[in-house]
Structures are given as C-alpha cells and as structure tokens.
Design an enzyme around this catalytic site. Structure first.
Site, PDB file in Angstrom:
ATOM      1  N   SER A  13       0.830  -1.213   0.000  1.00 57.74           N
ATOM      2  CA  SER A  13       0.000   0.000   0.000  1.00 57.74           C
ATOM      3  C   SER A  13       0.865   1.265   0.000  1.00 57.74           C
ATOM      4  O   SER A  13       0.498   2.279  -0.605  1.00 57.74           O
ATOM      5  CB  SER A  13      -0.979   0.001   1.174  1.00 57.74           C
ATOM      6  OG  SER A  13      -0.329   0.204   2.395  1.00 57.74           O
ATOM      7  N   ARG A  87      13.232  -7.229   5.146  1.00 57.63           N
ATOM      8  CA  ARG A  87      14.514  -7.913   5.233  1.00 57.63           C
ATOM      9  C   ARG A  87      15.500  -7.000   5.939  1.00 57.63           C
ATOM     10  O   ARG A  87      15.505  -5.779   5.700  1.00 57.63           O
ATOM     11  CB  ARG A  87      15.082  -8.211   3.830  1.00 57.63           C
ATOM     12  CG  ARG A  87      14.252  -9.124   2.996  1.00 57.63           C
ATOM     13  CD  ARG A  87      14.228 -10.548   3.493  1.00 57.63           C
ATOM     14  NE  ARG A  87      15.554 -11.154   3.583  1.00 57.63           N
ATOM     15  CZ  ARG A  87      15.816 -12.288   4.228  1.00 57.63           C
ATOM     16  NH1 ARG A  87      14.854 -12.924   4.863  1.00 57.63           N
ATOM     17  NH2 ARG A  87      17.034 -12.780   4.265  1.00 57.63           N
ATOM     18  N   ILE A  88      16.333  -7.591   6.786  1.00 55.65           N
ATOM     19  CA  ILE A  88      17.423  -6.815   7.394  1.00 55.65           C
ATOM     20  C   ILE A  88      18.540  -6.736   6.357  1.00 55.65           C
ATOM     21  O   ILE A  88      18.937  -7.760   5.781  1.00 55.65           O
ATOM     22  CB  ILE A  88      17.906  -7.502   8.678  1.00 55.65           C
ATOM     23  CG1 ILE A  88      16.787  -7.463   9.708  1.00 55.65           C
ATOM     24  CG2 ILE A  88      19.170  -6.835   9.215  1.00 55.65           C
ATOM     25  CD1 ILE A  88      17.063  -8.249  10.972  1.00 55.65           C
ATOM     26  N   HIS A 105       8.689   3.343   8.670  1.00 59.88           N
ATOM     27  CA  HIS A 105       8.509   2.430   9.804  1.00 59.88           C
ATOM     28  C   HIS A 105       7.271   2.867  10.588  1.00 59.88           C
ATOM     29  O   HIS A 105       7.083   4.061  10.843  1.00 59.88           O
ATOM     30  CB  HIS A 105       9.753   2.460  10.705  1.00 59.88           C
ATOM     31  CG  HIS A 105       9.634   1.496  11.847  1.00 59.88           C
ATOM     32  ND1 HIS A 105       9.770   0.135  11.694  1.00 59.88           N
ATOM     33  CD2 HIS A 105       9.352   1.706  13.157  1.00 59.88           C
ATOM     34  CE1 HIS A 105       9.582  -0.462  12.861  1.00 59.88           C
ATOM     35  NE2 HIS A 105       9.328   0.475  13.766  1.00 59.88           N
TER      36      HIS A 105
HETATM   37  C1  GAR Z   1       3.803  -0.663   6.665  1.00 61.58           C
HETATM   38  O1  GAR Z   1       3.035  -0.379   7.796  1.00 61.58           O
HETATM   39  C2  GAR Z   1       5.245  -0.276   6.877  1.00 61.58           C
HETATM   40  O2  GAR Z   1       5.394   0.878   7.656  1.00 61.58           O
HETATM   41  C3  GAR Z   1       5.778  -1.501   7.594  1.00 61.58           C
HETATM   42  O3  GAR Z   1       5.189  -2.579   6.929  1.00 61.58           O
HETATM   43  C4  GAR Z   1       3.905  -2.177   6.431  1.00 61.58           C
HETATM   44  C5  GAR Z   1       3.861  -2.528   4.971  1.00 61.58           C
HETATM   45  O4  GAR Z   1       2.595  -2.272   4.424  1.00 61.58           O
HETATM   46  N1  GAR Z   1       7.221  -1.536   7.571  1.00 61.58           N
HETATM   47  C6  GAR Z   1       7.971  -2.010   8.562  1.00 61.58           C
HETATM   48  O5  GAR Z   1       7.502  -2.507   9.563  1.00 61.58           O
HETATM   49  C7  GAR Z   1       9.468  -1.882   8.349  1.00 61.58           C
HETATM   50  N2  GAR Z   1      10.167  -2.134   9.551  1.00 61.58           N
HETATM   51  P1  GAR Z   1       2.426  -2.035   2.868  1.00 61.58           P
HETATM   52  O6  GAR Z   1       3.060  -3.253   2.188  1.00 61.58           O
HETATM   53  O7  GAR Z   1       0.948  -2.003   2.666  1.00 61.58           O
HETATM   54  O8  GAR Z   1       3.114  -0.763   2.494  1.00 61.58           O
END
Ligand code: GAR
Length: 211
Positions: A13, A87-88, A105
């Site tokens: 998203s 991924r780290i 984040h």
């Molecule tokens: C989002 O909330 C993003 O901030 C988080 O994963 C989700 C992905 O949603 N990222 C992390 O946690 C990174 N550490 P999306 O695929 O719908 O953008």
C-alpha cells in the site's frame, strides 16, 4: 527525472501511495523478495516493471543483498525506497546506497523498532503513536529522520485500529519525504538530514493531523 526503485515484501500500500503521488522521478522497478507479494501485480497492471529476488534462493544475506544491489543498479535505480520491505540489510548494502536509501517504519522512532509496533505501543500505554520516514543506516529501523506523523492512541484501540490510523499517515508522509529527496530539497550530509529551506523542513518534519 531521477530513476528510483521501490522494494516491497507484501501488500504494497505504501508503494501504491508513492506511485500515485506522481513523484518528480521515474520508478524504474518494483522489486520484491517474495514472489507472492500482492503489490507486484498492482504495479505490473500499471505498467511498472517488476522483478523478484527471492531471498530463499540465497544461502546467506550477503549473497542476497549483492544480487539485489545488482538488480537495482541494473535498472539504473539511484534512489531506493523501502516500502514494507521486511529484510534486514547488510552493512555493505546500506553503505553502497548511503544517502539514497529511505524506509518507512510504523512507529515514532526511536520508539518501537522491529515488528509488532502497534501491539508494543498499546502495551506501553503511550498516548501518541505514529510513523517515521528515515534514511537507512545499518542498525535495524534507525537512521536520520526525514518526516514523522503522530496520531493519538484512543480508548478501545486494538492493534488493527491503531495500525489503520497510522497507515493513513504513512501514505501521506512517505510521498512527501520521497518528493523532497528526489527534488534535492532534502539530503543526508555527514549523518544528518539537511533541508534547503528551514521553513519547509519545519512545516513538513512533524505532521499532526487534526482530529
Ligand atoms: C507498513 O506499515 C510499513 O510501515 C511496515 O510494513 C507495512 C507494509 O505495508 N514496515 C515495517 O515494519 C518496516 N520495519 P504495505 O506493504 O501495505 O506498504
């Protein structure tokens, strides 16, 4: 137009928000480490080139990161936007793209790095939660902050309701931050975020939506 790449692992998203924002750059590829990432189809349907670098095919992080870097450079990507890329990354990869690697984040960093940030915020009883766009350094979910957005934690919130409130803000601040970096209005200098214009930075740096 500066070429940029978006890296995803799933839903995508934030990727959609970035692509719909008509940034002053060209998205030359969406790359996923997971072949089943739903965001890949969405991007492909809109004519954005997609690629898969499946991390499960690599014996070690270094080998995965080296191939990922080659893919990014192979398509000419100059800016790399991590959008739910789970991924780290190795220090070598981060160094290679230093100052050109952004992440979003779902917390007000440095609070709650890692996974399950909304559960952690509820457990800690914080009244404010939010999201952060930052330049990536080799420590997990850390690095010089470009923009943050804060949302209230409401009585009765569940991890899902809080996640939805935060995600709305993610979709606003990630395009804003990417635009500023692509424009060259915002950059990383000696480990600090520098804006051309202090007034712009003050306006953008913290977003607190009206209730
Ligand atoms: C989002 O909330 C993003 O901030 C988080 O994963 C989700 C992905 O949603 N990222 C992390 O946690 C990174 N550490 P999306 O695929 O719908 O953008």
């Amino acid at each position: 137009m500066k070429p940029y790449v978006i890296l995803i692992s799933g839903r995508g998203s934030n990727m959609q928000a970035l692509l719909q924002a008509r940034l002053p750059g060209q998205c030359v590829a969406v790359i996923s480490n997971r072949p089943e990432a739903a965001g890949l189809a969405w991007a492909a349907d809109r004519g954005v080139p997609t690629r898969i670098v499946d991390h499960r095919r690599f014996p070690a992080r270094e080998a995965f990161d080296a191939t990922l870097a080659e893919e990014i450079e192979g398509v000419g990507g100059e800016l790399v936007l991590l959008a739910g890329f789970m991924r780290i990354l190795t220090p070598g990869f981060v160094e290679r793209f230093a100052g050109r690697l952004l992440n979003i984040h779902p917390s007000l960093l440095p609070a709650f790095p890692g996974l399950n940030t909304h559960e952690a915020a509820l457990a800690a009883g914080v009244r404010l939660h939010g999201c952060t766009v930052h330049f990536v350094t080799s420590a997990l979910d850390s690095g010089p902050i470009i923009i943050q957005a804060a949302v209230p934690v409401l009585a009765g919130d569940t991890p899902d309701s809080l996640a939805a409130r935060v995600l709305q803000q993610e979709h606003i601040i990630y395009p804003q931050a990417a635009r500023a970096v692509l424009d060259g209005r915002c950059r990383l200098e000696s480990g600090r975020v520098v804006w051309d214009d202090d007034a712009t930075s003050a306006d953008l740096a913290l977003r607190v939506p009206a209730q």
